[in-house]
Motif scaffolding. Structure first.
Motif, short mmCIF file in Angstrom:
data_model
loop_
_atom_site.label_atom_id
_atom_site.label_comp_id
_atom_site.label_asym_id
_atom_site.label_seq_id
_atom_site.Cartn_x
_atom_site.Cartn_y
_atom_site.Cartn_z
N PRO A 129 0.82 -1.22 0.00
CA PRO A 129 0.00 0.00 0.00
C PRO A 129 0.85 1.27 0.00
N CYS A 131 -1.05 4.40 0.43
CA CYS A 131 -2.04 5.43 0.75
C CYS A 131 -1.56 6.22 1.98
N ARG A 272 1.35 4.10 -7.04
CA ARG A 272 1.32 2.74 -6.51
C ARG A 272 2.49 2.53 -5.57
N MET A 313 -6.80 -4.67 -5.14
CA MET A 313 -6.50 -3.24 -4.98
C MET A 313 -7.76 -2.40 -4.75
N ASP A 315 -8.87 -2.53 -2.00
CA ASP A 315 -8.45 -2.07 -0.67
C ASP A 315 -7.70 -0.76 -0.86
N ASP A 318 -6.13 0.82 2.91
CA ASP A 318 -5.48 -0.04 3.90
C ASP A 318 -6.41 -0.16 5.11
#
Length: 475
Positions: A129, A131, A272, A313, A315, A318
């Motif tokens: 992740p 984010c 990403r 993805m 998600d 997270d």
């Protein structure tokens, strides 16, 4: 059971045998039926749309005689893994989910005498992740699977750490994929099984050495990959057979499949995470040799691994970013419990449910609707992270070479194949708090043990990937 609230009208006759008479509570049976029907609907309306028509097998709910269910459970109890024997089997509702045998080829019908080889892989989460909700910087560098390995070994779940890293398998780079598959073969745990004509021939076996397992596995596989029996026995033969198996699986995983709608998950230019996990032994080995990790070739968009990764993805935030949104939904349900059905938390998993999953926005407007969408996306992503891929292979007969079928070559033979996905039960809404706590536990354990140990044994001036200069003076 509350004796004062028991009503004989809520119970119904199911059967009897010897000295036993079986009755079941009507509501319990109906709940079991609806739960199984939800699994079918979710597979049909959601996962089949994402992963493709031929890859997902929805099954159907069937009703079985209770005596048959009871006797079947007794018969198979001794064959169940010890770690699963504490899970009780439903012997009262009479309902079950009927699915095809995915250890067989699913695309075409073949004669019964044709040998079938099936490899089951649980690839796990294939991305790191990136984010902003992630508070543990470590999670931007090391994948969840590699971190979790250390906790599982420490708690006795497994005896040794696997060299497998999901990011290697999902890289699309054949060298990394080969390494990942060999690592699974060396330490299968519950992430790889191999079946021959429907019988398990290779899987988790802590008590035996990998070398002994490979020798026995090569004995089973040699007729598939070297039908002319041109290889003698011994380590060379074993390595050659394993090498062929790994290459064939890689080719199948990179092959195109029927079109799903994972392409509907159109992502913006959001960054990403890294394509290489720092804990991957493959990357570490290259760095020790002073080499860079090979570039990610990228997965072909038509292959099942690519489509699975796209669903994972979903998600987007997270678990760290998702948990506050889960709490927002919980507070709403505490105030309006009758809305649970309207929110489709327990179904129905229909086209409307699927369409809401396609909203990939991450701008929180503070509404319950936004929070619910992210929660449902997370549940679907977690399902994809825990699914299994079944690859069935059957040697092609020379007289059937003109038939239209998916075929993958090996050095000395060709295989017809089918690829299917199983374990597609939607992850429970109620499991989110557990996932949140487990995530913190995994990261904290890895940080306090593995990273602390690495820091203690590695001198600061020779840390991995750090530039240094050696000055040599005359003596």
């Amino acid at each position: 059971m509350d004796e004062g609230k028991m009503d004989e009208n809520e119970w119904r006759y199911h059967g009897e045998g010897n000295k036993s008479l079986v009755v079941a509570h009507a509501q319990t049976s109906e709940e079991v039926f609806q739960h199984l029907q939800n699994i079918v609907d979710f597979s049909k309306n959601v996962m089949k749309e994402f992963l493709g028509e031929n890859s997902v097998h929805c099954g159907e709910v069937v009703q079985l005689p209770l005596e048959f269910v009871k006797q079947l459970c007794l018969k198979i109890q001794s064959e169940r893994p010890e770690s699963r024997c504490d899970k009780d089997l439903d012997t009262l509702s009479g309902y079950a989910l009927c699915l095809p045998n995915l250890a067989r080829l699913q695309t075409y019908c073949f004669a019964e005498h044709r040998p079938i080889l099936c490899v089951e892989i649980k690839p796990k989460c294939g991305f790191i992740p990136l984010c902003g909700a992630v508070t543990h910087e470590l999670k931007h560098r090391v994948c969840r699977y590699c971190m979790h390995q250390h906790l599982k070994v420490a708690t006795g779940k497994w005896k040794q750490i696997s060299k497998y890293c999901p990011l290697d398998l999902y890289s699309g780079n054949k060298q990394r994929m080969h390494f990942a598959l060999k690592s699974l073969l060396q330490e299968a745990q519950n992430n790889l099984k191999i079946f021959k004509n429907g019988e398990l021939i290779y899987g988790c076996a802590d008590a035996r050495s990998p070398a002994a397992d490979w020798t026995e596995l090569a004995h089973h596989l040699k007729p598939f990959f070297f039908p002319s029996n041109g290889l003698a026995g011994g380590p060379h033969c074993t390595r050659a057979v394993i090498r062929e198996l790994v290459r064939v699986i890689t080719r199948v995983l990179l092959s195109g499949s029927d079109k799903g709608r994972a392409g509907a998950l159109r992502r913006g230019p959001a960054p990403r995470g890294p394509r290489v996990c720092e804990a991957s032994p493959f990357g570490r080995s290259l760095r020790r040799q002073g080499k860079n990790s090979p570039e990610c070739s990228g997965l072909p968009k038509g292959c099942l691994l690519y489509k699975t990764l796209q669903v994972q993805m979903l998600d987007l935030l997270d678990i760290e970013g998702l948990y506050p949104l889960y709490r927002r939904v919980e507070r709403y349900l505490e105030e309006f419990p009758e809305e649970r059905k309207t929110l489709q938390i327990d179904g129905p998993y229909d086209e409307a449910f699927y369409q809401k999953l396609l909203d990939l926005s991450t701008e929180d407007d503070g509404t319950v609707a936004f929070a619910l969408t992210k929660v449902q996306q997370y549940r679907v992503a977690m399902t994809a992270k825990d699914c299994s891929i079944m690859i069935a292979l059957s040697p092609c007969l020379q007289d059937t070479s003109s038939e239209q079928r998916p075929v993958v070559p090996s050095s000395r033979s060709r295989f017809a194949f089918s690829v299917s996905v199983l374990d597609l039960d939607l992850k429970p809404y109620e499991s989110i708090p557990h996932q949140y706590k487990l995530d913190g536990k995994i990261v904290n354990f890895y940080s306090k043990t593995v990273l602390a140990k690495d820091a203690a044994v590695t001198p600061a001036r020779y840390k991995e990937r750090e530039d240094c200069t050696l000055v040599l003076r005359k003596v």
